[in-house]
Motif scaffolding. Structure first.
Motif, PDB file in Angstrom:
ATOM      1  N   VAL A   1      22.495  35.645  36.071  1.00  0.00           N
ATOM      2  CA  VAL A   1      23.476  34.564  35.945  1.00  0.00           C
ATOM      3  C   VAL A   1      24.819  35.152  35.522  1.00  0.00           C
ATOM      4  CG1 VAL A   1      24.156  32.553  34.575  1.00  0.00           C
ATOM      5  CG2 VAL A   1      21.816  32.729  35.441  1.00  0.00           C
ATOM      6  N   ASN A   2      24.766  36.046  34.539  1.00  0.00           N
ATOM      7  CA  ASN A   2      25.993  36.676  34.046  1.00  0.00           C
ATOM      8  C   ASN A   2      26.687  37.486  35.132  1.00  0.00           C
ATOM      9  OD1 ASN A   2      25.243  35.589  31.594  1.00  0.00           O
ATOM     10  ND2 ASN A   2      24.431  37.505  30.779  1.00  0.00           N
ATOM     11  N   MET A   3      25.908  38.241  35.893  1.00  0.00           N
ATOM     12  CA  MET A   3      26.478  39.047  36.968  1.00  0.00           C
ATOM     13  C   MET A   3      27.104  38.162  38.045  1.00  0.00           C
ATOM     14  SD  MET A   3      25.938  42.228  36.129  1.00  0.00           S
ATOM     15  CE  MET A   3      26.137  43.133  37.659  1.00  0.00           C
ATOM     16  N   SER A   4      26.411  37.091  38.391  1.00  0.00           N
ATOM     17  CA  SER A   4      26.905  36.177  39.424  1.00  0.00           C
ATOM     18  C   SER A   4      28.229  35.551  39.019  1.00  0.00           C
ATOM     19  CB  SER A   4      25.868  35.079  39.695  1.00  0.00           C
ATOM     20  OG  SER A   4      24.634  35.625  40.102  1.00  0.00           O
ATOM     21  N   VAL A   5      28.285  35.059  37.780  1.00  0.00           N
ATOM     22  CA  VAL A   5      29.493  34.403  37.305  1.00  0.00           C
ATOM     23  C   VAL A   5      30.643  35.404  37.176  1.00  0.00           C
ATOM     24  CG1 VAL A   5      30.538  33.217  35.334  1.00  0.00           C
ATOM     25  CG2 VAL A   5      28.261  32.556  36.121  1.00  0.00           C
ATOM     26  N   SER A   6      30.351  36.584  36.619  1.00  0.00           N
ATOM     27  CA  SER A   6      31.396  37.568  36.328  1.00  0.00           C
ATOM     28  C   SER A   6      32.039  38.147  37.573  1.00  0.00           C
ATOM     29  CB  SER A   6      30.813  38.712  35.483  1.00  0.00           C
ATOM     30  OG  SER A   6      30.339  38.242  34.246  1.00  0.00           O
ATOM     31  N   TYR A   7      31.246  38.321  38.647  1.00  0.00           N
ATOM     32  CA  TYR A   7      31.767  39.046  39.806  1.00  0.00           C
ATOM     33  C   TYR A   7      31.879  38.216  41.084  1.00  0.00           C
ATOM     34  CZ  TYR A   7      30.737  42.711  36.522  1.00  0.00           C
ATOM     35  OH  TYR A   7      30.696  43.464  35.368  1.00  0.00           O
ATOM     36  N   LEU A   8      31.233  37.055  41.111  1.00  0.00           N
ATOM     37  CA  LEU A   8      31.312  36.219  42.305  1.00  0.00           C
ATOM     38  C   LEU A   8      32.101  34.936  42.085  1.00  0.00           C
ATOM     39  CD1 LEU A   8      27.680  36.526  43.743  1.00  0.00           C
ATOM     40  CD2 LEU A   8      29.696  37.899  44.283  1.00  0.00           C
TER      41      LEU A   8
ATOM     42  N   PHE B   1      42.368  28.822  35.367  1.00  0.00           N
ATOM     43  CA  PHE B   1      42.402  30.063  34.591  1.00  0.00           C
ATOM     44  C   PHE B   1      41.645  29.914  33.278  1.00  0.00           C
ATOM     45  CE2 PHE B   1      44.005  33.210  31.653  1.00  0.00           C
ATOM     46  CZ  PHE B   1      44.092  34.353  32.435  1.00  0.00           C
ATOM     47  N   ILE B   2      41.872  28.817  32.576  1.00  0.00           N
ATOM     48  CA  ILE B   2      41.176  28.605  31.298  1.00  0.00           C
ATOM     49  C   ILE B   2      39.669  28.505  31.526  1.00  0.00           C
ATOM     50  CG2 ILE B   2      40.870  26.986  29.379  1.00  0.00           C
ATOM     51  CD1 ILE B   2      43.852  26.333  29.610  1.00  0.00           C
ATOM     52  N   SER B   3      39.264  27.841  32.590  1.00  0.00           N
ATOM     53  CA  SER B   3      37.834  27.741  32.914  1.00  0.00           C
ATOM     54  C   SER B   3      37.244  29.117  33.204  1.00  0.00           C
ATOM     55  CB  SER B   3      37.627  26.826  34.124  1.00  0.00           C
ATOM     56  OG  SER B   3      38.080  25.517  33.851  1.00  0.00           O
ATOM     57  N   ALA B   4      38.000  29.943  33.941  1.00  0.00           N
ATOM     58  CA  ALA B   4      37.539  31.300  34.250  1.00  0.00           C
ATOM     59  C   ALA B   4      37.400  32.121  32.973  1.00  0.00           C
ATOM     60  CB  ALA B   4      38.504  31.979  35.215  1.00  0.00           C
ATOM     61  N   ALA B   5      38.354  31.975  32.052  1.00  0.00           N
ATOM     62  CA  ALA B   5      38.306  32.711  30.792  1.00  0.00           C
ATOM     63  C   ALA B   5      37.089  32.294  29.973  1.00  0.00           C
ATOM     64  CB  ALA B   5      39.587  32.474  29.994  1.00  0.00           C
ATOM     65  N   ILE B   6      36.808  31.006  29.939  1.00  0.00           N
ATOM     66  CA  ILE B   6      35.644  30.508  29.193  1.00  0.00           C
ATOM     67  C   ILE B   6      34.350  31.028  29.806  1.00  0.00           C
ATOM     68  CG2 ILE B   6      34.329  28.430  28.606  1.00  0.00           C
ATOM     69  CD1 ILE B   6      37.038  26.956  28.395  1.00  0.00           C
ATOM     70  N   LEU B   7      34.250  30.957  31.131  1.00  0.00           N
ATOM     71  CA  LEU B   7      33.042  31.448  31.814  1.00  0.00           C
ATOM     72  C   LEU B   7      32.835  32.932  31.556  1.00  0.00           C
ATOM     73  CD1 LEU B   7      33.252  29.628  35.270  1.00  0.00           C
ATOM     74  CD2 LEU B   7      31.525  29.278  33.499  1.00  0.00           C
ATOM     75  N   TYR B   8      33.919  33.715  31.629  1.00  0.00           N
ATOM     76  CA  TYR B   8      33.791  35.153  31.430  1.00  0.00           C
ATOM     77  C   TYR B   8      33.397  35.467  29.991  1.00  0.00           C
ATOM     78  CZ  TYR B   8      34.564  40.114  32.138  1.00  0.00           C
ATOM     79  OH  TYR B   8      34.370  41.465  32.249  1.00  0.00           O
ATOM     80  N   TYR B   9      33.943  34.714  29.051  1.00  0.00           N
ATOM     81  CA  TYR B   9      33.576  34.932  27.650  1.00  0.00           C
ATOM     82  C   TYR B   9      32.104  34.620  27.416  1.00  0.00           C
ATOM     83  CZ  TYR B   9      32.608  33.693  22.855  1.00  0.00           C
ATOM     84  OH  TYR B   9      31.998  33.580  21.626  1.00  0.00           O
ATOM     85  N   ILE B  10      31.629  33.482  27.906  1.00  0.00           N
ATOM     86  CA  ILE B  10      30.243  33.073  27.686  1.00  0.00           C
ATOM     87  C   ILE B  10      29.266  34.088  28.262  1.00  0.00           C
ATOM     88  CG2 ILE B  10      28.494  31.349  28.307  1.00  0.00           C
ATOM     89  CD1 ILE B  10      30.690  29.231  28.078  1.00  0.00           C
TER      90      ILE B  10
ATOM     91  N   VAL C   1      34.241  34.210  38.773  1.00  0.00           N
ATOM     92  CA  VAL C   1      35.458  34.368  37.963  1.00  0.00           C
ATOM     93  C   VAL C   1      36.617  35.010  38.737  1.00  0.00           C
ATOM     94  CG1 VAL C   1      36.448  35.584  35.972  1.00  0.00           C
ATOM     95  CG2 VAL C   1      34.318  34.297  35.724  1.00  0.00           C
ATOM     96  N   PRO C   2      36.416  36.135  39.459  1.00  0.00           N
ATOM     97  CA  PRO C   2      37.563  36.761  40.138  1.00  0.00           C
ATOM     98  C   PRO C   2      38.324  35.845  41.095  1.00  0.00           C
ATOM     99  CG  PRO C   2      35.767  38.321  40.004  1.00  0.00           C
ATOM    100  CD  PRO C   2      35.217  37.001  39.551  1.00  0.00           C
ATOM    101  N   PRO C   3      37.656  35.105  41.992  1.00  0.00           N
ATOM    102  CA  PRO C   3      38.444  34.221  42.862  1.00  0.00           C
ATOM    103  C   PRO C   3      39.161  33.117  42.083  1.00  0.00           C
ATOM    104  CG  PRO C   3      36.084  33.891  43.218  1.00  0.00           C
ATOM    105  CD  PRO C   3      36.231  35.120  42.394  1.00  0.00           C
ATOM    106  N   MET C   4      38.567  32.662  40.972  1.00  0.00           N
ATOM    107  CA  MET C   4      39.226  31.655  40.141  1.00  0.00           C
ATOM    108  C   MET C   4      40.521  32.216  39.539  1.00  0.00           C
ATOM    109  SD  MET C   4      35.952  29.966  38.147  1.00  0.00           S
ATOM    110  CE  MET C   4      36.941  28.807  37.188  1.00  0.00           C
ATOM    111  N   VAL C   5      40.459  33.446  39.046  1.00  0.00           N
ATOM    112  CA  VAL C   5      41.642  34.072  38.443  1.00  0.00           C
ATOM    113  C   VAL C   5      42.713  34.319  39.495  1.00  0.00           C
ATOM    114  CG1 VAL C   5      42.499  36.148  37.281  1.00  0.00           C
ATOM    115  CG2 VAL C   5      40.341  35.111  36.548  1.00  0.00           C
ATOM    116  N   LEU C   6      42.313  34.831  40.653  1.00  0.00           N
ATOM    117  CA  LEU C   6      43.283  35.103  41.716  1.00  0.00           C
ATOM    118  C   LEU C   6      44.017  33.835  42.151  1.00  0.00           C
ATOM    119  CD1 LEU C   6      41.218  37.579  43.937  1.00  0.00           C
ATOM    120  CD2 LEU C   6      43.275  38.128  42.626  1.00  0.00           C
ATOM    121  N   ALA C   7      43.286  32.738  42.207  1.00  0.00           N
ATOM    122  CA  ALA C   7      43.890  31.478  42.642  1.00  0.00           C
ATOM    123  C   ALA C   7      44.725  30.828  41.552  1.00  0.00           C
ATOM    124  CB  ALA C   7      42.800  30.507  43.095  1.00  0.00           C
ATOM    125  N   SER C   8      44.502  31.204  40.289  1.00  0.00           N
ATOM    126  CA  SER C   8      45.167  30.520  39.180  1.00  0.00           C
ATOM    127  C   SER C   8      46.469  31.187  38.746  1.00  0.00           C
ATOM    128  CB  SER C   8      44.225  30.440  37.974  1.00  0.00           C
ATOM    129  OG  SER C   8      43.916  31.736  37.478  1.00  0.00           O
TER     130      SER C   8
END
Length: 305
Positions: free
Chosen positions: A82-89, A54-63, A91-98
């Motif tokens: 790069v931003n679109m890929s990280v934000s939508y491909l 979750f913390i990694s996802a938050a950092i990635l989304y912020y950056i 981060v979401p699965p990382m948050v769901l799993a965390s």
């Protein structure tokens, strides 16, 4: 430095977005810690891996949405992708799993969610995400969204919600709510890859600039005005457009962005396909071993008789 040295601290790091991200992480830690102990003491604790995820996802989304990469995404299309890929491909699965399942059960236990249940059909979520994402990359739509602040924020929020809805059927943090078996889940991931391909192909194989905000200095300055303090006209006077920062031509930058998007998509979907296949394979072999054990026990019982 990629040109970041020309911009002030608040333009590069978006302090308010940073504080909001920190607040979200603190809220997450409170929910899985003190709040769980008070209201759901029998529920399983979040693992260290989930917290790190979750913390990694938050950092990635912020950056990618408030940090340096967000600013660079207004200068170079490759960073935008790069931003679109990280934000939508990613981060979401990382948050769901965390986030532990008891949180999701609590959030979606209200009867009102039953009215929107039809939106969570796998085919609906598949179409909604890929349609929303693909429409965004139509040049006229993209330029309009990027140069209208309110539309930009609303559209990005809608895409994020669609991404969570789509990824839900792959990660499914509440196992009893799963709608897809392993084989169907693999087909679902494959279909996502197919539906996203036309948008990537349009960007990669077009030999002319598609997006005005990366080729027209006036449009670029208008879009930059939302993330850089001051008068956009000062940007034109100082830099004369986005090409000041970019070592690639507009078309090369555009094609690089399309390739990045496709590669991230393939890697992400490939990794998740591997996890789903592994779970399916282990489940099948576990069932086979159980069947063999039961058959052996039955044969021994008959033999003893």
């Amino acid at each position: 430095m990629l040109g970041l040295q020309y911009f002030k601290f608040q333009a590069v790091w978006s302090p308010m977005f940073l504080f909001a991200t920190i607040a979200v992480v603190i809220a997450y830690l409170y929910i899985i810690g003190p709040w769980r102990e008070k209201h759901f003491p029998m529920e399983k604790k979040a693992s260290g891996g989930q917290i790190a995820l979750f913390i990694s996802a938050a950092i990635l989304y912020y950056i990618t949405n408030g940090g340096p990469s967000s600013l660079l995404g207004h200068i170079m299309f490759s960073f935008h992708m790069v931003n679109m890929s990280v934000s939508y491909l990613i981060v979401p699965p990382m948050v769901l799993a965390s986030i532990p399942s008891f949180v999701w059960k609590k959030v979606f236990s209200a009867p009102i969610w039953q009215k929107f249940k039809f939106l969570m059909h796998p085919i609906v979520t598949l179409i909604l995400f890929n349609m929303t994402f693909s429409i965004y990359h139509i040049p006229i739509v993209h330029d309009y969204v990027m140069t209208h602040f309110t539309v930009h924020r609303v559209y990005y929020v809608v895409m994020l919600i669609m991404a969570f809805m789509m990824w839900w059927h792959v990660i499914t943090p509440v196992k009893e709510w799963a709608k897809l078996a392993h084989v169907k889940k693999m087909a679902y991931i494959f279909a996502n890859g197919v539906l996203l391909t036309p948008a990537c192909a349009l960007i990669i194989f077009t030999s002319a600039p598609l997006y005005s905000i990366y080729s027209d200095p006036e449009v670029w300055a208008q879009a930059m005005g939302y993330c850089v303090p001051g008068d956009p006209r000062d940007l034109l006077a100082q830099f004369e457009g986005p090409q000041f920062f970019n070592m690639f031509t507009v078309v090369e930058d555009q094609q690089t962005g399309g390739i990045i998007m496709k590669l991230v998509q393939e890697v992400t979907y490939g990794v998740l396909l591997g996890f789903v296949f592994r779970d399916w394979f282990n489940k099948e072999h576990k069932q086979e071993d159980l069947d063999a054990k039961l058959l052996k026990e039955a044969m021994l019982v008959n033999h003893n008789k």
